[in-house]
Scaffold this active site. Sequence first.
Site, PDB file in Angstrom:
ATOM      1  N   THR A 188      11.989 -30.042  45.493  1.00  0.00           N
ATOM      2  CA  THR A 188      11.492 -31.349  46.064  1.00  0.00           C
ATOM      3  C   THR A 188      11.448 -31.083  47.462  1.00  0.00           C
ATOM      4  O   THR A 188      12.192 -30.275  48.227  1.00  0.00           O
ATOM      5  CB  THR A 188      12.465 -32.455  45.526  1.00  0.00           C
ATOM      6  OG1 THR A 188      13.723 -32.052  46.151  1.00  0.00           O
ATOM      7  CG2 THR A 188      12.523 -32.502  44.162  1.00  0.00           C
ATOM      8  N   GLU A 335      10.767 -34.947  39.828  1.00  0.00           N
ATOM      9  CA  GLU A 335      11.894 -34.742  38.776  1.00  0.00           C
ATOM     10  C   GLU A 335      11.306 -35.233  37.187  1.00  0.00           C
ATOM     11  O   GLU A 335      11.978 -35.006  36.346  1.00  0.00           O
ATOM     12  CB  GLU A 335      13.097 -35.684  39.001  1.00  0.00           C
ATOM     13  CG  GLU A 335      13.779 -35.253  39.963  1.00  0.00           C
ATOM     14  CD  GLU A 335      13.295 -35.754  41.527  1.00  0.00           C
ATOM     15  OE1 GLU A 335      14.172 -35.656  42.524  1.00  0.00           O
ATOM     16  OE2 GLU A 335      12.523 -36.075  41.607  1.00  0.00           O
ATOM     17  N   LYS A 445      16.769 -55.605  54.815  1.00  0.00           N
ATOM     18  CA  LYS A 445      17.572 -56.826  54.572  1.00  0.00           C
ATOM     19  C   LYS A 445      17.418 -57.651  55.902  1.00  0.00           C
ATOM     20  O   LYS A 445      18.378 -57.377  56.792  1.00  0.00           O
ATOM     21  CB  LYS A 445      18.791 -56.459  54.081  1.00  0.00           C
ATOM     22  CG  LYS A 445      19.451 -57.694  53.357  1.00  0.00           C
ATOM     23  CD  LYS A 445      20.713 -57.045  52.560  1.00  0.00           C
ATOM     24  CE  LYS A 445      21.260 -58.460  51.858  1.00  0.00           C
ATOM     25  NZ  LYS A 445      22.733 -57.993  51.117  1.00  0.00           N
ATOM     26  N   TRP A 450      15.680 -59.819  51.398  1.00  0.00           N
ATOM     27  CA  TRP A 450      15.241 -58.561  51.176  1.00  0.00           C
ATOM     28  C   TRP A 450      13.704 -58.720  51.551  1.00  0.00           C
ATOM     29  O   TRP A 450      12.887 -59.604  51.289  1.00  0.00           O
ATOM     30  CB  TRP A 450      15.172 -57.920  49.736  1.00  0.00           C
ATOM     31  CG  TRP A 450      16.607 -57.704  49.404  1.00  0.00           C
ATOM     32  CD1 TRP A 450      17.449 -58.489  48.584  1.00  0.00           C
ATOM     33  CD2 TRP A 450      17.383 -56.691  49.741  1.00  0.00           C
ATOM     34  NE1 TRP A 450      18.461 -57.854  48.215  1.00  0.00           N
ATOM     35  CE2 TRP A 450      18.502 -56.709  49.446  1.00  0.00           C
ATOM     36  CE3 TRP A 450      17.022 -55.553  50.759  1.00  0.00           C
ATOM     37  CZ2 TRP A 450      19.559 -55.750  49.449  1.00  0.00           C
ATOM     38  CZ3 TRP A 450      18.145 -54.672  50.955  1.00  0.00           C
ATOM     39  CH2 TRP A 450      19.545 -54.881  50.257  1.00  0.00           C
TER      40      TRP A 450
END
Length: 549
Positions: A188, A335, A445, A450
């Site tokens: 990755t 993954e 935030k 949010w």
Amino acid sequence: MKDSLIQSTDSAYSYPLLIKNLLQAPLVSAPDQEIVYRGDRRFSYREFAERVRRLASALTSLGVKAGDTVAVMDWDSHRYLECFFAVPMIGAVLHTINVRLSPEQILYTIDHAEDDVLLLNSEFLPILDQIRGRIDTVKDYVLLHDDGPVPDSHLTFSGEYESLLAAASTDYLFPDFDENTRATTFYTTGTTGFPKGVYFSHRQLVLHTLGVLAALSTPAVQGRLHRDDVYMPITPMFHVHAWGLPYIATTMGLKQVYPGRYMPDHLLELIDREKVTFSHCVPTILHMLLKSPLSRTIDLSRWKVIIGGAVMTRALCLEAMQLGIDLFTGYGMSETCPILTLAHLKPEMLDESPEVQADIRCKTGLPLPLVDLRVVSDGMENVSRDGRSTGEIVVRAPWLTQGYLKDHKNSEKLWEGGYLHTNDVATIDHQGYVKITDRTKDVIKVAGEWLSSLELEDILLHHPAVGEVAVIGQPDEKWGERPLALVVPKAGATAPVTEKAILLHMRGYADKGLISKQVVLLRVRFVEAIDKTSVGKINKVALREKYLA
């Protein structure tokens, strides 16, 4: 529960799910179909299978045996496709090296994967020269070369790829072995520290091939992959097996086109000349192609494109749709092998306006067959399927990596609670469509509320003078965080973009109730370029380090 296991006849063949078995169907149904490299080299599937056997013979003559690791550094090519098959089919592990990593990271992955043989395109010799004398595991180097003189190098090669294949036997017989044998390893693109190694077995790759094939071939029209399609990847083959599509295209016996290095006009010329109808890429690559004047002179109306790796914006989707491109999202991770969802439209949605269709095409999509995907709260409870409630995507599927290579701690964190944790924040609606709203680390935030950085970016890109944008959270004593928009002005815009113009643009969306009023706290900074990872994603970790220090 009492198991009732089937009884196997002594002479019965159990048919392990091995990569070699993906090659059987095309050799029967399409042996004369073409595999094309850069438009000037062509091989039939019959020749391809022979070259796979020759490559296996050549590697074994170098001492490669089951359990060894063979690494590749190449552009997208017929050679890479041959390695996708020959290396795992002899029981070895294929390590696809990310050539866009730094030399130090490449050295780390070579040593960490314990590569025994390295197949190296001559264009990458300068990278190896930078880490000369520090590679401990590689015993043999094989040169991959296309044109012109070979650059000088300190490396000693065991041979040149085509010469080795020409001298190798075509009689290699691929053995049966356990389908759970590791077939591939890659790393990755870590934004902090060293990359993590993920790995997949023959069984996982075969099941991913069949699962994605089933999902792509079942729609009646939109986004459908069928045997008359012409496939060309525009996602590097070093990155999650080019999303597994080369295995699918080979299994189906499609004409395949491998472009080598990605250059916009070259890619568009191949699409036109070879009649390419199916591809996949990240948004930045498509944006680069659509900026080329050539994209307005060729017919792209037959082209179907999966967009993944980053969220596709509505503005980019509409631009592509205006050219007749059948664009839709695919979602997954390194993954996950990678594909988990596809944003196919249901039949009744095809009658909707382009704007409504774009909203659906930009969603993360519907889970594939065999994918158990949930959107959950912190307590692992499913969120409401209302298209508004947010949670983390967790998933189970037969093709997910079972861990990180030699990294027990992060492997357990990845699989905490028996589900693979994606760290992607999303909603799910009553029709089953998932929509990612942000990464858990990228949500902003503001005063306890949010804000989605991805939603802000999408709205900002609707401003006619904004070329590229990334939004990150900026620490603020009063509000906790404030959004900071890093804006690359669009080249050739009729008027220079200003912070005031952008804020007025954003307030218009807030006044209509399309986004939180907290957007009035947005700050804007103009930049020349936005940092990206080696696979073209916006690198928000690097941006935070650069602009929030």
